[in-house]
Design an enzyme around this catalytic site. Sequence first.
Site, PDB file in Angstrom:
ATOM      1  N   GLY A   1      -4.232   4.249  12.755  1.00  0.00           N
ATOM      2  CA  GLY A   1      -5.657   4.547  12.680  1.00  0.00           C
ATOM      3  C   GLY A   1      -5.928   5.599  11.626  1.00  0.00           C
ATOM      4  CB  SER A   2      -8.178   6.961  10.037  1.00  0.00           C
ATOM      5  OG  SER A   2      -8.953   7.971   9.432  1.00  0.00           O
ATOM      6  CB  SER A   3      -8.020  12.366  11.248  1.00  0.00           C
ATOM      7  OG  SER A   3      -8.411  12.372   9.899  1.00  0.00           O
TER       8      SER A   3
ATOM      9  NE  ARG B   1     -12.374  15.396   4.603  1.00  0.00           N
ATOM     10  CZ  ARG B   1     -13.548  15.920   4.973  1.00  0.00           C
ATOM     11  NH1 ARG B   1     -13.578  17.094   5.594  1.00  0.00           N
ATOM     12  NH2 ARG B   1     -14.671  15.269   4.764  1.00  0.00           N
TER      13      ARG B   1
ATOM     14  CG  ASP C   1     -20.124  18.774   1.529  1.00  0.00           C
ATOM     15  OD1 ASP C   1     -19.578  18.633   0.421  1.00  0.00           O
ATOM     16  OD2 ASP C   1     -20.767  19.787   1.866  1.00  0.00           O
TER      17      ASP C   1
ATOM     18  N   GLY D   1       2.419   1.638   3.616  1.00  0.00           N
ATOM     19  CA  GLY D   1       3.334   0.530   3.892  1.00  0.00           C
ATOM     20  C   GLY D   1       4.599   0.622   3.058  1.00  0.00           C
TER      21      GLY D   1
ATOM     22  CE  LYS E   1      -7.663   1.684  10.245  1.00  0.00           C
ATOM     23  NZ  LYS E   1      -6.432   0.857  10.212  1.00  0.00           N
TER      24      LYS E   1
ATOM     25  CE  LYS F   1     -13.818  13.086 -10.167  1.00  0.00           C
ATOM     26  NZ  LYS F   1     -14.787  13.600  -9.186  1.00  0.00           N
TER      27      LYS F   1
ATOM     28  N   PRO G   1      -2.924   8.989  11.656  1.00  0.00           N
ATOM     29  CG  PRO G   1      -1.911   7.630  10.076  1.00  0.00           C
ATOM     30  CD  PRO G   1      -2.841   7.600  11.255  1.00  0.00           C
TER      31      PRO G   1
ATOM     32  N   GLY H   1       0.827  -1.213   0.000  1.00  0.00           N
ATOM     33  CA  GLY H   1       0.000   0.000   0.000  1.00  0.00           C
ATOM     34  C   GLY H   1       0.857   1.258   0.000  1.00  0.00           C
TER      35      GLY H   1
ATOM     36  CD1 TRP I   1     -17.863  13.518  -6.925  1.00  0.00           C
ATOM     37  CD2 TRP I   1     -17.234  12.155  -5.262  1.00  0.00           C
ATOM     38  NE1 TRP I   1     -17.576  12.293  -7.465  1.00  0.00           N
ATOM     39  CE2 TRP I   1     -17.198  11.444  -6.485  1.00  0.00           C
ATOM     40  CE3 TRP I   1     -16.886  11.490  -4.083  1.00  0.00           C
ATOM     41  CZ2 TRP I   1     -16.810  10.107  -6.548  1.00  0.00           C
ATOM     42  CZ3 TRP I   1     -16.504  10.169  -4.138  1.00  0.00           C
ATOM     43  CH2 TRP I   1     -16.473   9.484  -5.356  1.00  0.00           C
TER      44      TRP I   1
HETATM   45  O1  GFB Z   1     -10.923  12.046   0.599  1.00  0.00           O
HETATM   46  P1  GFB Z   1     -12.349  11.738   0.805  1.00  0.00           P
HETATM   47  O2  GFB Z   1     -12.925  10.675  -0.061  1.00  0.00           O
HETATM   48  O3  GFB Z   1     -12.604  11.284   2.293  1.00  0.00           O
HETATM   49  O4  GFB Z   1     -13.217  13.062   0.562  1.00  0.00           O
HETATM   50  P2  GFB Z   1     -12.964  11.924   3.731  1.00  0.00           P
HETATM   51  C1  GFB Z   1     -12.869  14.300   1.124  1.00  0.00           C
HETATM   52  C2  GFB Z   1     -13.788  15.377   0.620  1.00  0.00           C
HETATM   53  O5  GFB Z   1     -13.531  15.596  -0.774  1.00  0.00           O
HETATM   54  C3  GFB Z   1     -15.294  15.075   0.723  1.00  0.00           C
HETATM   55  C4  GFB Z   1     -14.748  15.625  -1.488  1.00  0.00           C
HETATM   56  O6  GFB Z   1     -15.979  16.268   1.085  1.00  0.00           O
HETATM   57  C5  GFB Z   1     -15.653  14.680  -0.710  1.00  0.00           C
HETATM   58  O7  GFB Z   1     -17.030  14.898  -1.039  1.00  0.00           O
HETATM   59  N1  GFB Z   1     -14.530  15.246  -2.890  1.00  0.00           N
HETATM   60  C6  GFB Z   1     -14.698  16.079  -3.968  1.00  0.00           C
HETATM   61  C7  GFB Z   1     -14.180  14.051  -3.373  1.00  0.00           C
HETATM   62  N2  GFB Z   1     -14.495  15.432  -5.110  1.00  0.00           N
HETATM   63  C8  GFB Z   1     -14.163  14.151  -4.775  1.00  0.00           C
HETATM   64  C9  GFB Z   1     -13.832  13.014  -5.559  1.00  0.00           C
HETATM   65  O8  GFB Z   1     -13.826  13.022  -6.790  1.00  0.00           O
HETATM   66  N3  GFB Z   1     -13.533  11.876  -4.858  1.00  0.00           N
HETATM   67  C10 GFB Z   1     -13.534  11.828  -3.486  1.00  0.00           C
HETATM   68  N4  GFB Z   1     -13.211  10.677  -2.875  1.00  0.00           N
HETATM   69  N5  GFB Z   1     -13.873  12.899  -2.726  1.00  0.00           N
HETATM   70  C11 GFB Z   1     -12.324   9.517   4.353  1.00  0.00           C
HETATM   71  C12 GFB Z   1     -12.978   8.467   5.193  1.00  0.00           C
HETATM   72  O9  GFB Z   1     -13.115  10.632   4.552  1.00  0.00           O
HETATM   73  O10 GFB Z   1     -11.026   9.864   4.752  1.00  0.00           O
HETATM   74  C13 GFB Z   1     -12.085   7.402   5.619  1.00  0.00           C
HETATM   75  O11 GFB Z   1     -14.119   8.000   4.509  1.00  0.00           O
HETATM   76  C14 GFB Z   1     -10.711   7.880   6.023  1.00  0.00           C
HETATM   77  O12 GFB Z   1     -12.689   6.737   6.676  1.00  0.00           O
HETATM   78  C15 GFB Z   1     -10.132   8.859   5.051  1.00  0.00           C
HETATM   79  O13 GFB Z   1     -10.751   8.449   7.311  1.00  0.00           O
HETATM   80  C16 GFB Z   1      -8.832   9.455   5.500  1.00  0.00           C
HETATM   81  O14 GFB Z   1     -11.856  12.777   4.237  1.00  0.00           O
HETATM   82  O15 GFB Z   1     -14.296  12.577   3.723  1.00  0.00           O
END
Ligand code: GFB
Length: 316
Positions: A109-111, A212, A272, A20, A143, A190, A166, A17, A205
């Site tokens: 783990g994860s935040s 973040r 979101d 890793g 986690k 994209k 992290p 990964g 999205w």
């Molecule tokens: O990174 P992400 O998928 O995870 O999404 P989380 C972060 C934000 O980016 C969200 C937006 O508000 C999404 O709606 N976003 C915008 C997108 N465009 C996109 C896109 O094309 N793809 C994705 N994936 N997001 C995860 C957790 O949460 O973070 C896990 O589900 C884990 O459990 C990980 O903790 C670190 O930050 O929302």
Amino acid sequence: MTYDLNRKRVWVAGHRGMVGSAVVRRLAGEGCEVITAGRDVVDLMRQAEVEAFLADAKPDAIVMAAAKVGGILANDTRPAEFLYDNLMIEANIVASAHANDVEKFLFLGSSCIYPKFADQPITEDSLLTGSLEPTNEWYAIAKIAGIKLAQAYRKQYGRDYISAMPTNLYGPGDNFDLTSSHVMPAIIRKAHEAKVSGASSITVWGTGTPRREFLHADDCADALVFLLKNYSDHEHVNVGSGEDVTILELTQIVCDVVGFTGEIVHDLSKPDGTPRKLMSADKLRSMGWKPRVALEEGITETYQWFLDNQVKASAA
Ligand code: GFB
């Protein structure tokens, strides 16, 4: 230093990964022997296989970077996998580590373990003080159980088992599949594909307003090795950059790096997730660690990795 890695045998679980493989690279300078094992050698979901592997490999230390991971949509739509697989993997490894007298164990783990509306920046003691974000509560519960497993083996058996949390990670080796990836690789892909095809817009999205915190996988690996060597206590430790951006700001930076100049459109049918999850970096900073990779520099390097590995591979 509380743990000297020199001449130790260290198993990096999940070495294929993004995290890793960064840990394997980082451990190269530590004078230890790094052990890795693919799924063909040991299926981490099977207790008997994990027991047999550890009895044979006899590592002194374990970095647990193996997990079922994914972005917001994967978490939201595959809750059984994110809960069950992660529980099984971590329970199998911790119990077998103890049974085989593993000296040091580092759980990752994860935040998202923190409450959805935790005070910002989020300190370690916010754990279990409020409700979780629904899109990833399954992963978060698994986690949290992992943190508690490490603490339980420390408390009951005196084991030197620790946990690191992290923030959102990115870097070379990330998953660029648009249905299961995190935001950073998704936006890179994209923007790149829109630039190449001459499309006038890309779709992100949600509203773009969630914030973040991003940390490069190499910085994360460096922090994990730092903790392995210097930390031995019950409480988990946040591993972050200490800074966050909105998803729209991130998208603009990615578009600049990639060279896409079109419009950014929002798909409001997508979630979101949590509005903000900036972690306090104080605990790890006070021990003497800080990140090195600036966000734009890290995105530039990750885009280059995407071009070299994903784009070239799909063209071949
Ligand atoms: O990174 P992400 O998928 O995870 O999404 P989380 C972060 C934000 O980016 C969200 C937006 O508000 C999404 O709606 N976003 C915008 C997108 N465009 C996109 C896109 O094309 N793809 C994705 N994936 N997001 C995860 C957790 O949460 O973070 C896990 O589900 C884990 O459990 C990980 O903790 C670190 O930050 O929302």
